[in-house]
Scaffold this active site. Structure first.
Site, mmCIF file in Angstrom:
data_model
loop_
_atom_site.group_PDB
_atom_site.id
_atom_site.type_symbol
_atom_site.label_atom_id
_atom_site.label_comp_id
_atom_site.label_asym_id
_atom_site.label_seq_id
_atom_site.Cartn_x
_atom_site.Cartn_y
_atom_site.Cartn_z
ATOM 1 N N ASN A 79 0.808 -1.234 0.000
ATOM 2 C CA ASN A 79 0.000 0.000 0.000
ATOM 3 C C ASN A 79 0.837 1.279 0.000
ATOM 4 O OD1 ASN A 79 0.784 -0.579 2.656
ATOM 5 N ND2 ASN A 79 -0.937 0.545 3.494
ATOM 6 N N GLY A 102 2.455 -5.732 7.541
ATOM 7 C CA GLY A 102 1.504 -6.439 6.684
ATOM 8 C C GLY A 102 0.267 -6.827 7.472
ATOM 9 N N THR A 108 -2.525 -9.040 9.732
ATOM 10 C CA THR A 108 -2.418 -9.703 11.034
ATOM 11 C C THR A 108 -2.221 -11.214 10.887
ATOM 12 O OG1 THR A 108 -3.622 -7.964 12.141
ATOM 13 C CG2 THR A 108 -3.671 -10.112 13.208
ATOM 14 N N THR A 124 -0.795 -12.858 8.406
ATOM 15 C CA THR A 124 0.587 -13.123 7.979
ATOM 16 C C THR A 124 1.529 -12.866 9.145
ATOM 17 O OG1 THR A 124 -0.101 -12.110 5.889
ATOM 18 C CG2 THR A 124 2.200 -12.745 6.055
ATOM 19 N N GLU A 141 4.157 -4.731 12.472
ATOM 20 C CA GLU A 141 3.195 -3.632 12.277
ATOM 21 C C GLU A 141 2.056 -4.210 11.451
ATOM 22 O OE1 GLU A 141 3.525 -0.791 13.720
ATOM 23 O OE2 GLU A 141 5.610 -0.914 14.346
ATOM 24 N N CYS A 147 -3.130 1.476 6.598
ATOM 25 C CA CYS A 147 -3.455 0.798 7.853
ATOM 26 C C CYS A 147 -4.069 1.764 8.857
ATOM 27 C CB CYS A 147 -2.204 0.158 8.429
ATOM 28 S SG CYS A 147 -0.849 1.335 8.601
ATOM 29 N N GLU A 197 7.997 1.510 15.994
ATOM 30 C CA GLU A 197 8.974 2.081 15.069
ATOM 31 C C GLU A 197 8.956 3.586 15.258
ATOM 32 O OE1 GLU A 197 7.613 0.622 11.215
ATOM 33 O OE2 GLU A 197 8.859 -1.163 11.442
HETATM 34 P P1 NDP Z 1 0.375 -9.264 3.686
HETATM 35 O O1 NDP Z 1 0.416 -9.661 5.106
HETATM 36 O O2 NDP Z 1 -0.345 -10.120 2.727
HETATM 37 O O3 NDP Z 1 1.854 -9.106 3.097
HETATM 38 C C1 NDP Z 1 2.839 -8.281 3.686
HETATM 39 C C2 NDP Z 1 4.204 -8.760 3.217
HETATM 40 O O4 NDP Z 1 4.455 -10.047 3.782
HETATM 41 C C3 NDP Z 1 4.314 -8.948 1.700
HETATM 42 O O5 NDP Z 1 5.601 -8.608 1.266
HETATM 43 C C4 NDP Z 1 4.044 -10.417 1.565
HETATM 44 O O6 NDP Z 1 4.523 -10.935 0.365
HETATM 45 C C5 NDP Z 1 4.782 -10.963 2.757
HETATM 46 N N1 NDP Z 1 4.397 -12.304 3.165
HETATM 47 C C6 NDP Z 1 3.285 -13.007 2.853
HETATM 48 N N2 NDP Z 1 3.327 -14.241 3.419
HETATM 49 C C7 NDP Z 1 4.495 -14.315 4.112
HETATM 50 C C8 NDP Z 1 5.109 -15.330 4.907
HETATM 51 N N3 NDP Z 1 4.543 -16.523 5.100
HETATM 52 N N4 NDP Z 1 6.297 -15.057 5.482
HETATM 53 C C9 NDP Z 1 6.891 -13.855 5.311
HETATM 54 N N5 NDP Z 1 6.358 -12.867 4.544
HETATM 55 C C10 NDP Z 1 5.169 -13.092 3.956
HETATM 56 O O7 NDP Z 1 -0.177 -7.774 3.663
HETATM 57 P P2 NDP Z 1 -0.556 -6.913 2.407
HETATM 58 O O8 NDP Z 1 0.624 -6.781 1.499
HETATM 59 O O9 NDP Z 1 -1.842 -7.435 1.862
HETATM 60 O O10 NDP Z 1 -0.776 -5.478 3.089
HETATM 61 C C11 NDP Z 1 -1.961 -5.108 3.665
HETATM 62 C C12 NDP Z 1 -1.935 -5.309 5.162
HETATM 63 O O11 NDP Z 1 -0.834 -4.610 5.715
HETATM 64 C C13 NDP Z 1 -3.161 -4.752 5.842
HETATM 65 O O12 NDP Z 1 -3.626 -5.658 6.819
HETATM 66 C C14 NDP Z 1 -2.653 -3.486 6.510
HETATM 67 O O13 NDP Z 1 -3.401 -3.083 7.624
HETATM 68 C C15 NDP Z 1 -1.267 -3.868 6.860
HETATM 69 N N6 NDP Z 1 -0.438 -2.685 7.046
HETATM 70 C C16 NDP Z 1 -0.048 -2.341 8.312
HETATM 71 C C17 NDP Z 1 0.679 -1.178 8.535
HETATM 72 C C18 NDP Z 1 1.140 -0.805 9.909
HETATM 73 O O14 NDP Z 1 2.049 0.029 10.017
HETATM 74 N N7 NDP Z 1 0.580 -1.352 10.979
HETATM 75 C C19 NDP Z 1 1.036 -0.274 7.422
HETATM 76 C C20 NDP Z 1 0.602 -0.748 6.138
HETATM 77 C C21 NDP Z 1 -0.120 -1.906 5.965
HETATM 78 P P3 NDP Z 1 3.511 -11.083 -0.900
HETATM 79 O O15 NDP Z 1 2.921 -9.758 -1.148
HETATM 80 O O16 NDP Z 1 4.431 -11.505 -1.941
HETATM 81 O O17 NDP Z 1 2.497 -12.108 -0.492
#
Ligand code: NDP
Length: 482
Positions: free
Chosen positions: A150, A226, A228, A230, A248, A282, A461
């Protein structure tokens, strides 16, 4: 962009291709934008080896030398702001104007800020009668940075800058949906003379690259942003080796509007919190709680403003709401709109795919949507949708507002709108969220702690919190004698 259609990994200072590739789709057009490496364990191993080898000398460089490099990175990105903004907009579907005004400037600030932060950081000394203790910060080693789609460069720079500043070496894995600015960042590192192996980039799927990185025995720490679910997997995979972990995660943030708010300002702030970046931040406020006495007037005003939002081609300067990241995510958001209706909600505006003509006819758009009439505990009002869909609910008094705001599994952020300063303070202090804004939203000072409570994450962070995470704080006690 055309000549960089085949993106590569960046390992030990070299751009390397892989045999297997993944398609990267441009969300606003629904067409393939580029191909990226589908890396696996082998590529992760090579990157970790490069980072491990580079650590010995990088960790010994002076803070000033590292800070100078971070400043050079900031300057280089700044001189290519428009190019970075275009890459980010085409990769994510977000309005180009937003990438140009927010994402890229904030990425630049992240590098400048952490350059300054390490230059000016001071450490504790704790004297005793016959001894002196002093704190030392040492780097961790190879750190894995895993980031979502995002805010691609913004979040990658938010982790990369402090990790490098503290003397760590990096293997980064951006979301496979948004690989472009991370690749361009690797070019910048190469240009400013970051030693080979200090920053490595491995593209690919989370379940393959991310998983291998988190489990790698030579990775000392994982900083993950990412979802929750994941995050739970990452935590489970990192736990057996006691890796340092920052998570996060997701949110379902309340926007709480009291009757004594500045009405116009609150409507504008609520709108911004709801739909900036298509609601794919997020920190977006997707549960809007409004005091009963102004509920109807506030809802009407918000619906009116939302209906006028310009949805469409992200490259059009007037566009306020671009495309969602993927067809799959658009479908998920639409399922929540349908669920909202099944749960008894009334669609006050949006709820449909807007008709966009021209290049963006096949893009993944959803009109900004407001749903009222739902129970605040229903799924639509309590699960993270992460799109341009908000629910709006009345509350009777302050205790009820607090109970509603604190309900649910998430605890990331909240915004509160009131002109009563005392109420602003007390209410903010009673909220169970990592961050609270009063009469504003998304105002960011890079020194402050950033992170969530409950299912929104673990760790903080920002400023010294990032410097602490990316280092081991050690105590050295020197006996002084009589
Ligand atoms: P995901 O959890 O799907 O992915 C985040 C990252 O983790 C991606 O690079 C993804 O790769 C990777 N990933 C996926 N599976 C694994 C695994 N088993 N082991 C290690 N890494 C893995 O999130 P999204 O990309 O869909 O992002 C949206 C989410 O992020 C929302 O829930 C949002 O709230 C949260 N978010 C939180 C923030 C915060 O600061 N708290 C800020 C921004 C977003 P790939 O894309 O290749 O699957």
């Amino acid at each position: 962009m055309e000549e960089s259609l085949n993106l590569k990994n960046f390992v030990n200072g070299n751009f390397v291709a892989t045999e297997k590739q993944l398609e990267n789709v441009e969300p606003a057009q629904g067409r393939i934008l580029s191909y990226i490496p589908r890396s696996g364990v082998e590529e992760v191993d090579a990157a970790v080896v490069a980072a491990k080898n580079a650590f010995a000398s990088w960790s010994q460089t002076t803070l000033d030398a590292r800070a100078e490099l971070l400043d050079a990175v900031a300057d280089e990105i700044e001189s290519h702001t428009e190019e970075f903004a275009l890459l980010e907009s085409r990769d994510t579907g977000k309005p180009l104007s937003l990438a140009r005004d927010v994402d890229i400037p904030r990425a630049i600030s992240n590098f400048r800020f952490f350059a300054g932060a390490v230059r000016h950081a001071s450490l504790d000394a704790n004297p005793m009668a016959d001894a002196i203790n002093y704190t030392q910060r040492t780097p961790l080693g190879v750190v894995a940075l895993i980031t979502p789609w995002n805010l691609p460069l913004y979040l990658l720079s938010w982790k990369t800058a402090p990790a490098l500043a503290m003397g760590n070496t990096i293997v980064a894995k951006p979301s496979e949906l948004t690989p472009h600015t991370a690749t361009r960042l690797a070019e910048v590192f190469s240009k400013v003379g970051l030693p080979d192996g200090v920053f490595n980039l491995v593209h690919g799927l989370g379940a393959e690259v991310g998983d291998a990185l988190v489990k790698h025995p030579d990775v000392s720490a994982v900083s993950f942003t990412g979802g929750t679910s994941t995050g739970k997997l990452v935590a489970a995979n990192a736990a057996p080796a006691f890796k340092k972990l920052s998570l996060e995660l997701g949110g379902k943030n309340p926007t709480v509007v009291f009757a004594d708010c500045d009405f116009e300002k609150a409507v504008a702030g609520t709108l911004r919190a709801a739909f900036t970046n298509q609601g794919e931040i997020c920190l977006c406020g997707s549960r809007i709680l409004v005091e009963e006495s102004i509920f109807d007037a506030f809802t009407d005003a918000l619906v009116e403003r939302t209906s006028k939002m310009v949805v469409g081609d992200p490259l059009n300067e007037e566009t306020q709401c671009g495309a969602l990241i993927s067809a799959a995510h658009r479908d998920k958001v639409e399922r929540y709109i349908a669920l909202g209706q099944e749960e008894g909600g009334m669609i006050r505006c949006g709820g449909t795919r807007p008709v966009i003509e021209g290049d963006c006819a096949q893009g993944f758009f959803v009109a900004p949507t407001i749903i009222s009439g739902l129970a605040p505990t229903c799924r639509t009002a309590s699960e993270e949708i992460f799109g341009p869909v908000v629910t709006i609910h009345p509350f009777k008094d302050e205790p009820e507002a607090l109970a509603l705001a604190n309900a649910g599994r998430y605890g990331l952020a909240a915004s509160v709108w009131t002109q009563d300063l005392k109420r602003g303070h007390t209410f903010a202090q009673s909220l169970r969220t990592g961050m609270v804004w009063v009469n504003t939203w998304l105002k960011r000072d890079l020194r402050v702690p950033f992170g969530g409570m409950k299912d929104s994450g673990v760790g903080r962070e920002g400023g010294r919190y990032s410097l602490d995470f990316f280092s081991e704080s050690r105590n050295i006690c020197i006996e002084l004698g009589d």
